[in-house]
Scaffold this motif. Sequence first.
Motif, PDB file in Angstrom:
ATOM      1  N   UNK A   1       0.821  -1.206   0.000  1.00  0.00           N
ATOM      2  CA  UNK A   1       0.000   0.000   0.000  1.00  0.00           C
ATOM      3  C   UNK A   1       0.857   1.260   0.000  1.00  0.00           C
ATOM      4  N   UNK A   2       1.892   1.299   0.837  1.00  0.00           N
ATOM      5  CA  UNK A   2       2.737   2.488   0.903  1.00  0.00           C
ATOM      6  C   UNK A   2       3.466   2.712  -0.411  1.00  0.00           C
ATOM      7  N   UNK A   3       3.900   1.628  -1.059  1.00  0.00           N
ATOM      8  CA  UNK A   3       4.562   1.758  -2.363  1.00  0.00           C
ATOM      9  C   UNK A   3       3.573   2.253  -3.414  1.00  0.00           C
ATOM     10  N   UNK A   4       2.354   1.723  -3.388  1.00  0.00           N
ATOM     11  CA  UNK A   4       1.322   2.151  -4.325  1.00  0.00           C
ATOM     12  C   UNK A   4       1.068   3.645  -4.219  1.00  0.00           C
ATOM     13  N   UNK A   5       0.887   4.148  -3.005  1.00  0.00           N
ATOM     14  CA  UNK A   5       0.547   5.554  -2.839  1.00  0.00           C
ATOM     15  C   UNK A   5       1.736   6.469  -3.054  1.00  0.00           C
ATOM     16  N   UNK A   6       2.941   5.968  -2.823  1.00  0.00           N
ATOM     17  CA  UNK A   6       4.130   6.761  -3.145  1.00  0.00           C
ATOM     18  C   UNK A   6       4.223   6.982  -4.646  1.00  0.00           C
ATOM     19  N   UNK A   7       4.060   5.917  -5.420  1.00  0.00           N
ATOM     20  CA  UNK A   7       4.114   6.035  -6.877  1.00  0.00           C
ATOM     21  C   UNK A   7       2.944   6.855  -7.412  1.00  0.00           C
ATOM     22  N   UNK A   8       1.768   6.673  -6.826  1.00  0.00           N
ATOM     23  CA  UNK A   8       0.589   7.440  -7.220  1.00  0.00           C
ATOM     24  C   UNK A   8       0.834   8.932  -6.991  1.00  0.00           C
ATOM     25  N   UNK A   9       1.330   9.262  -5.801  1.00  0.00           N
ATOM     26  CA  UNK A   9       1.575  10.664  -5.477  1.00  0.00           C
ATOM     27  C   UNK A   9       2.625  11.293  -6.363  1.00  0.00           C
ATOM     28  N   UNK A  10       3.695  10.540  -6.653  1.00  0.00           N
ATOM     29  CA  UNK A  10       4.741  11.074  -7.511  1.00  0.00           C
ATOM     30  C   UNK A  10       4.241  11.377  -8.905  1.00  0.00           C
ATOM     31  N   UNK A  11       3.453  10.468  -9.479  1.00  0.00           N
ATOM     32  CA  UNK A  11       2.949  10.661 -10.840  1.00  0.00           C
ATOM     33  C   UNK A  11       1.918  11.790 -10.883  1.00  0.00           C
ATOM     34  N   UNK A  12       1.080  11.894  -9.846  1.00  0.00           N
ATOM     35  CA  UNK A  12       0.082  12.962  -9.803  1.00  0.00           C
ATOM     36  C   UNK A  12       0.748  14.334  -9.706  1.00  0.00           C
ATOM     37  N   UNK A  13       1.760  14.438  -8.850  1.00  0.00           N
ATOM     38  CA  UNK A  13       2.436  15.725  -8.685  1.00  0.00           C
ATOM     39  C   UNK A  13       3.247  16.099  -9.926  1.00  0.00           C
ATOM     40  N   UNK A  14       3.790  15.092 -10.615  1.00  0.00           N
ATOM     41  CA  UNK A  14       4.435  15.365 -11.897  1.00  0.00           C
ATOM     42  C   UNK A  14       3.432  15.958 -12.880  1.00  0.00           C
ATOM     43  N   UNK A  15       2.230  15.395 -12.890  1.00  0.00           N
ATOM     44  CA  UNK A  15       1.188  15.870 -13.804  1.00  0.00           C
ATOM     45  C   UNK A  15       0.777  17.303 -13.490  1.00  0.00           C
ATOM     46  N   UNK A  16       0.764  17.657 -12.203  1.00  0.00           N
ATOM     47  CA  UNK A  16       0.387  19.017 -11.816  1.00  0.00           C
ATOM     48  C   UNK A  16       1.290  20.027 -12.512  1.00  0.00           C
ATOM     49  N   UNK A  17       2.603  19.798 -12.424  1.00  0.00           N
ATOM     50  CA  UNK A  17       3.518  20.781 -13.003  1.00  0.00           C
ATOM     51  C   UNK A  17       3.526  20.727 -14.527  1.00  0.00           C
ATOM     52  N   UNK A  18       3.479  19.511 -15.080  1.00  0.00           N
ATOM     53  CA  UNK A  18       3.513  19.387 -16.542  1.00  0.00           C
ATOM     54  C   UNK A  18       2.294  20.052 -17.176  1.00  0.00           C
ATOM     55  N   UNK A  19       1.120  19.808 -16.614  1.00  0.00           N
ATOM     56  CA  UNK A  19      -0.092  20.404 -17.167  1.00  0.00           C
ATOM     57  C   UNK A  19      -0.181  21.895 -16.842  1.00  0.00           C
ATOM     58  N   UNK A  20       0.447  22.303 -15.737  1.00  0.00           N
ATOM     59  CA  UNK A  20       0.414  23.726 -15.382  1.00  0.00           C
ATOM     60  C   UNK A  20       1.108  24.568 -16.437  1.00  0.00           C
ATOM     61  N   UNK A  21       2.140  24.002 -17.074  1.00  0.00           N
ATOM     62  CA  UNK A  21       2.861  24.783 -18.091  1.00  0.00           C
ATOM     63  C   UNK A  21       1.938  25.200 -19.234  1.00  0.00           C
ATOM     64  N   UNK A  22       1.093  24.274 -19.680  1.00  0.00           N
ATOM     65  CA  UNK A  22       0.190  24.615 -20.787  1.00  0.00           C
ATOM     66  C   UNK A  22      -0.790  25.713 -20.379  1.00  0.00           C
ATOM     67  N   UNK A  23      -1.109  25.783 -19.097  1.00  0.00           N
ATOM     68  CA  UNK A  23      -2.056  26.792 -18.624  1.00  0.00           C
ATOM     69  C   UNK A  23      -1.424  28.172 -18.490  1.00  0.00           C
ATOM     70  N   UNK A  24      -0.106  28.226 -18.246  1.00  0.00           N
ATOM     71  CA  UNK A  24       0.537  29.526 -18.018  1.00  0.00           C
ATOM     72  C   UNK A  24       1.177  30.095 -19.284  1.00  0.00           C
ATOM     73  N   UNK A  25       1.038  29.419 -20.420  1.00  0.00           N
ATOM     74  CA  UNK A  25       1.636  29.917 -21.660  1.00  0.00           C
ATOM     75  C   UNK A  25       1.194  31.352 -21.980  1.00  0.00           C
ATOM     76  N   UNK A  26      -0.096  31.697 -21.862  1.00  0.00           N
ATOM     77  CA  UNK A  26      -0.479  33.098 -22.127  1.00  0.00           C
ATOM     78  C   UNK A  26       0.238  34.091 -21.217  1.00  0.00           C
TER      79      UNK A  26
END
Length: 443
Positions: free
Chosen positions: A12-37
């Motif tokens: 369970x701890x490994x699952x949520x560690x990997x889940x959290x890492x991928x989700x937080x990566x997505x936050x920043x990656x998708x944020x770039x497309x939003x701040x382009x303007x």
Amino acid sequence: MNWYREISPTEKSTLWTCFGGWALDAVDTQAFSLVIPALIATWGISKGQAGLIGGATLVAGALGGLFAGVLSDRYGRVRALQITVLWFSLFTLLSACAQNYEQLLVLKSLQGLGFGGEWTAGSVLLSETIRAKHRGKALGIVQSAWGFGWAGAVLLYAIVFSWVSPQWAWRVLFALGAIPAVLVLYARRNVPEPPRDTSATTLKLDAKLPVLGIFDRSVIRTTIVGGLIGLGAHGGYHAITTWLPTYLKTQRHLSVLGTGGYLAVVIVAFICGCFVSAWLQDRIGRRLNLILFALCCAITVNLYVFLPIGDTAMLALSFPLGLFSAGIPATLGALFNELYPQGVRGTGVGFCYNFGRIVSAGFPVLVGHMGNSMPIGSALGIDAGAAYGLVVIAALMLPETKGRKIAETRSSSDPGTQNRQADAAHVAGASRDAQKAHEARAS
């Protein structure tokens, strides 16, 4: 969720560690497309320059995935995950301090190395930790973290840009991307390194550089076919995401892409697709699941470009397209990890997934060239159909890996712990016997 109750605290701890890492990566990656303007307004850069930053980040991400796979085979899964998360967090924070376009281009490219590496290191770690009968569900759920991170990016964007002026808001949003570094502290305390396999096959491959080991005669067919699957999966996805908006706006004159409703449908569809794929692949198998979603993607995208429908129907059709396209990457984590022996597993997974990401850049280019002599919708339908057709053909060339036993880690309270320890003792005993036999022959 009965399966979740069966897995151990370590799983369970490994699952949520990997889940959290991928989700937080997505936050920043998708944020770039939003701040382009905001970036265009702050520095007066062109849309092409902004697009170059995004493209450079994606290419660096693919290279980072390849490198992280080699790193995980040489230094361990947990350490590779920690290194990639720290790297990603550091350069995300530094990106918030960029003073000009050139600095941001370099920093975002370096950040991409960690972004791509985190998926590879995390998927290998999780695959070797979760027991075989639940591996597909766990890796599919982790893939859904991208959708949750995407939604989180939209929410943070709305909050930050409501309270901070645009010329500073994008910096605040990037600075928040350093939060994943906290995961390293959690991983150090709660996520153990999976046991290393000491079988003869693994020892043989470990004697070489891991990057050469995936081209060993025993696994080269897997490497070639896996690379083709990665190529087709990413090629179809990039063709759709690159040209579908242009097709809908210019040829069909639909305004749906500019609405928040469309974005919400796409995000929810992505999450649902990962969950459906996670549940299905542990029931019908990795290969059949991959073929099913690839065929559905090819059919749906052609319905998109050939059916004479309006905004409302197009919005409704966005859901199955998003669902089916998400189900393919949600399957690749379990499939690629189960195809390779442990000694080169990280390298193999990194290659199959990221080779496709790099080479698939040719699919959107092909659509553009074909669009010079035919309607862009027809070019998109043919191109995406060919890409997903490649996935189907390549998948038919692979064995079914559902339920395949690879290294597993369980807590001492698990019913399966004694079996794992007995297996480890058996492997160690076999290695000692082989060594004694070798010494006897030598004498």
